[in-house]
Design an enzyme around this catalytic site. Structure first.
Site, PDB file in Angstrom:
ATOM      1  N   TYR A 270       3.737 -11.834   6.402  1.00 23.91           N
ATOM      2  CA  TYR A 270       5.150 -11.542   6.533  1.00 23.91           C
ATOM      3  C   TYR A 270       5.939 -12.972   6.481  1.00 23.91           C
ATOM      4  CZ  TYR A 270       9.277  -8.879   7.063  1.00 23.91           C
ATOM      5  OH  TYR A 270      10.878  -8.347   7.001  1.00 23.91           O
ATOM      6  N   TYR A 362       7.544  -0.974  12.778  1.00 21.11           N
ATOM      7  CA  TYR A 362       8.641  -1.997  12.848  1.00 21.11           C
ATOM      8  C   TYR A 362       8.782  -2.263  14.402  1.00 21.11           C
ATOM      9  CZ  TYR A 362       9.584  -1.437   7.724  1.00 21.11           C
ATOM     10  OH  TYR A 362       9.537  -1.728   6.537  1.00 21.11           O
TER      11      TYR A 362
END
Length: 401
Positions: A270, A362
């Protein structure tokens, strides 16, 4: 740097190039196409006096140069196939009957159908160019595909592909590495993880063997071991071909794997802009109103920095949330031992079939307890406006935050 998308249409730029006799490969104006005619896509269809005609958009020429051409002269079977499939797709969606309507002995498509076909053709070209751009910019061997069979949405206009962190001014993401291990057999000797006080993260099959919450220390550019070292996994980039696709339930873009992924395998990093937490708070207020979730707190050791993947990122920018995810986040240290700036790696939590969507939580909950503000690990920046979750999992919590 901040970029502003060109406001001129592709057709306008092509027309200007032709008028000034200029070449520009990126918009389709080359020496070959400057004076030649190649079918880019088909816009419309009609039958006159028993002959079939297609309205042709010529590659590298503006729409004002479109011409009607008899089908027998067209040598583009794939474009004709795309035209017909787009027509059938539109008609099936609006549940209309026949595509052709007789008026004064002239058969022609309805304007709404032709308009949809043109939009679909433009989208197909734009997505193909985006796919080519992504594959030019990536630094790993696996392919990136793009697919939209759901709507007419094209590539995001304000997203720029990067392979590693893009630090904001004043932030150094490469700190402290001046030496590496002297191992000739990294798993068996006192390698980088042991020097940092942790165990080697990977087994002999190069699969993750540590629990979530523990950091990964890989061999770095100063280490004696070579590129085939079993402690060099994340730094090599994703080994799987992935597809950015349009979801059909209102979640925007998503990512699916085109290959089977085994349990505890590295999938992707990420990445994004590395900014201060203060700047993240300011941007977060803007993102809240848009329902976006791209701020990733780097709170392994402190909460000083945040990764913002809203404008700059890689494929992970498009990975959706799930309350029952198949990816798990780990902190990774390679050429930077600054505990405030770990790299973020996503590993599979189970076997993932080819064609399955990739997701992560998340909130990073489940395998690791992040309910405490002082918990080690990664968490998305806390948002002030609750965003409804559309993951569809049986255990769905109802909100992304």
């Amino acid at each position: 740097a901040w970029y502003v998308p060109c406001l001129a249409s592709l057709e306008t730029l092509q027309e200007l190039c032709r008028k000034e006799n200029l070449r520009c490969k990126s918009i389709g104006i080359t020496n070959k196409s400057l004076k030649s005619y190649e079918v880019e896509y088909l816009c419309d269809y009609k039958v006159e006096e028993g002959k079939e005609y297609y309205l042709v958009k010529w590659k590298g020429w503006p729409e004002s140069s479109n011409t009607w051409e008899p089908q027998k002269n067209l040598k583009c079977p794939l474009l004709i196939q795309n035209f017909l499939s787009d027509k059938d797709e539109y008609l099936s969606r609006v549940k209309e009957g026949k595509a052709l309507k007789v008026r004064n002995h002239i058969k022609a498509l309805k304007p709404a159908v032709a308009n949809y076909i043109v939009k679909k053709a433009k989208q197909r070209i734009a997505l193909q160019r985006w796919k080519e751009e992504l594959n030019r910019k990536k630094n790993h061997k696996a392919m990136i595909l793009v697919e939209n069979t759901v709507d007419l949405e094209g590539p995001p206009l304000d997203f720029y592909y990067i392979n590693e962190y893009k630090p904001a001014p004043g932030i150094n993401v490469l700190n402290g590495i001046t030496t590496g291990c002297e191992c000739t057999d990294c798993p068996a000797e006192k390698c980088c993880p042991k020097e940092a006080g942790f165990i080697l993260a990977y087994n002999k099959r190069k699969k993750l063997k540590i629990q979530p919450g523990l950091p990964i220390y890989e061999c770095n550019s100063f280490c004696r071991c070579g590129p085939d070292c079993p402690n060099r996994i994340v730094q090599k980039g994703t080994p799987y071909s992935l597809c950015i696709f349009r979801t059909n339930n209102g979640r925007g873009w998503g990512v699916k794997t085109l290959q089977k992924i085994k349990t505890n395998s590295f999938v992707m990093e990420y990445v994004g802009e590395v900014i201060t937490s203060e700047e993240a708070e300011r941007r977060g207020q803007l993102y809240d109103n848009q329902g976006n979730t791209y701020l990733f707190d780097l709170d392994y050791d402190s909460d000083e920095f945040t990764v913002d993947a809203a404008r700059y990122g890689n494929v992970s920018h498009f990975v959706n949330h799930s309350c029952d995810p198949n990816l798990q986040v780990f902190n990774v240290f390679i050429d930077n031992l600054d505990l405030r700036l770990p790299r973020i790696a996503l590993f599979s939590t189970r076997t993932i079939k080819a064609g399955e969507e990739l997701t992560f939580d998340y909130q990073m909950k489940g395998s690791i307890d992040l309910t405490s503000d002082s918990a080690d690990g990664l968490s998305l920046s806390k948002k002030r406006i609750r965003t409804v979750c559309k993951c569809g999992a049986v255990c769905c919590r109802g909100y992304l935050n």
